[in-house]
Enzyme design. Sequence first.
Site, short mmCIF file in Angstrom:
data_model
loop_
_atom_site.label_atom_id
_atom_site.label_comp_id
_atom_site.label_asym_id
_atom_site.label_seq_id
_atom_site.Cartn_x
_atom_site.Cartn_y
_atom_site.Cartn_z
CE LYS A 11 112.12 7.53 80.04
NZ LYS A 11 112.75 7.81 78.71
CE1 TYR A 51 117.67 6.17 80.35
CE2 TYR A 51 117.07 7.88 81.92
CZ TYR A 51 116.71 6.88 81.04
OH TYR A 51 115.38 6.60 80.82
CG ASN A 114 110.62 8.39 75.66
OD1 ASN A 114 110.84 8.51 76.87
ND2 ASN A 114 111.43 7.74 74.86
CG HIS A 117 113.90 3.04 81.44
ND1 HIS A 117 114.95 3.20 80.58
CD2 HIS A 117 114.17 1.93 82.18
CE1 HIS A 117 115.84 2.23 80.79
NE2 HIS A 117 115.39 1.45 81.75
CD GLU A 128 117.96 -0.54 82.99
OE1 GLU A 128 118.60 -0.05 82.06
OE2 GLU A 128 116.74 -0.81 82.91
O1 CDP Z 1 114.14 4.31 76.15
P1 CDP Z 1 114.63 3.49 74.99
O2 CDP Z 1 115.36 2.24 75.40
O3 CDP Z 1 113.53 3.22 73.99
O4 CDP Z 1 115.68 4.43 74.17
P2 CDP Z 1 117.26 4.64 74.37
O5 CDP Z 1 117.85 4.70 73.01
O6 CDP Z 1 117.83 3.67 75.34
O7 CDP Z 1 117.36 6.11 74.96
C1 CDP Z 1 117.11 6.37 76.33
C2 CDP Z 1 116.26 7.61 76.45
O8 CDP Z 1 117.01 8.74 75.98
C3 CDP Z 1 114.99 7.63 75.60
O9 CDP Z 1 113.91 6.92 76.16
C4 CDP Z 1 114.72 9.13 75.52
O10 CDP Z 1 114.12 9.61 76.73
C5 CDP Z 1 116.14 9.69 75.41
N1 CDP Z 1 116.51 9.96 74.00
C6 CDP Z 1 116.51 11.26 73.52
O11 CDP Z 1 116.22 12.19 74.28
N2 CDP Z 1 116.83 11.51 72.20
C7 CDP Z 1 117.16 10.51 71.37
N3 CDP Z 1 117.46 10.78 70.11
C8 CDP Z 1 117.17 9.18 71.84
C9 CDP Z 1 116.85 8.93 73.16
MG MG Z 2 117.16 2.02 76.42
#
Ligand code: CDP
Ligand code: MG
Length: 140
Positions: A11, A51, A114, A117, A128
């Site tokens: 990212k 997303y 973070n 992805h 994806e």
């Molecule tokens: O990336 P991952 O699958 O671990 O998490 P997700 O629940 O699929 O969320 C996608 C992305 O949204 C995360 O990697 C974060 O960059 C963002 N996110 C956020 O900004 N705030 C949150 N509370 C949860 C996710």
């Molecule tokens: Mg995810």
Amino acid sequence: MAIERTLSIIKPDATRRNLTGKINAKFEDAGLRIIAQKRIQLTEAQAGKFYEVHKERPFYGELCEFMASAPVVVQVLEGENAIAKNREVMGATNPADAAPGTVRAEFAESVGENSVHGSDAPETAAEEIAFYFSGLELVG
Ligand code: CDP
Ligand code: MG
């Protein structure tokens, strides 16, 4: 265990801090092979489409803006159990909860910014990968 493929994205927070190599070393050390890779600059609209599953979540707008804020490296990782293995190397979404030694524990700046992805299931991995790569670009 089956050989799987999964989509990985480095990212903007990580490309900005020149961490691509350090992050990919962790994937390779875990036995994942990078079988396709490109550095691209997403538009906010493209990030929004990728997303889309999160479009009702409160962080969606900020997430799309962040993903378009600098280049990303999109890549396909291949290996035994690659989907789960990649997520194990990545660590929990929130770096505060990520296990020591994971990418997010070492490099992530916040729950939003973070660093990486990773696909979460075989169906989403296939979708994806197809979002960013044609079959000809997967060169295992
Ligand atoms: O990336 P991952 O699958 O671990 O998490 P997700 O629940 O699929 O969320 C996608 C992305 O949204 C995360 O990697 C974060 O960059 C963002 N996110 C956020 O900004 N705030 C949150 N509370 C949860 C996710
Ligand atoms: Mg995810």
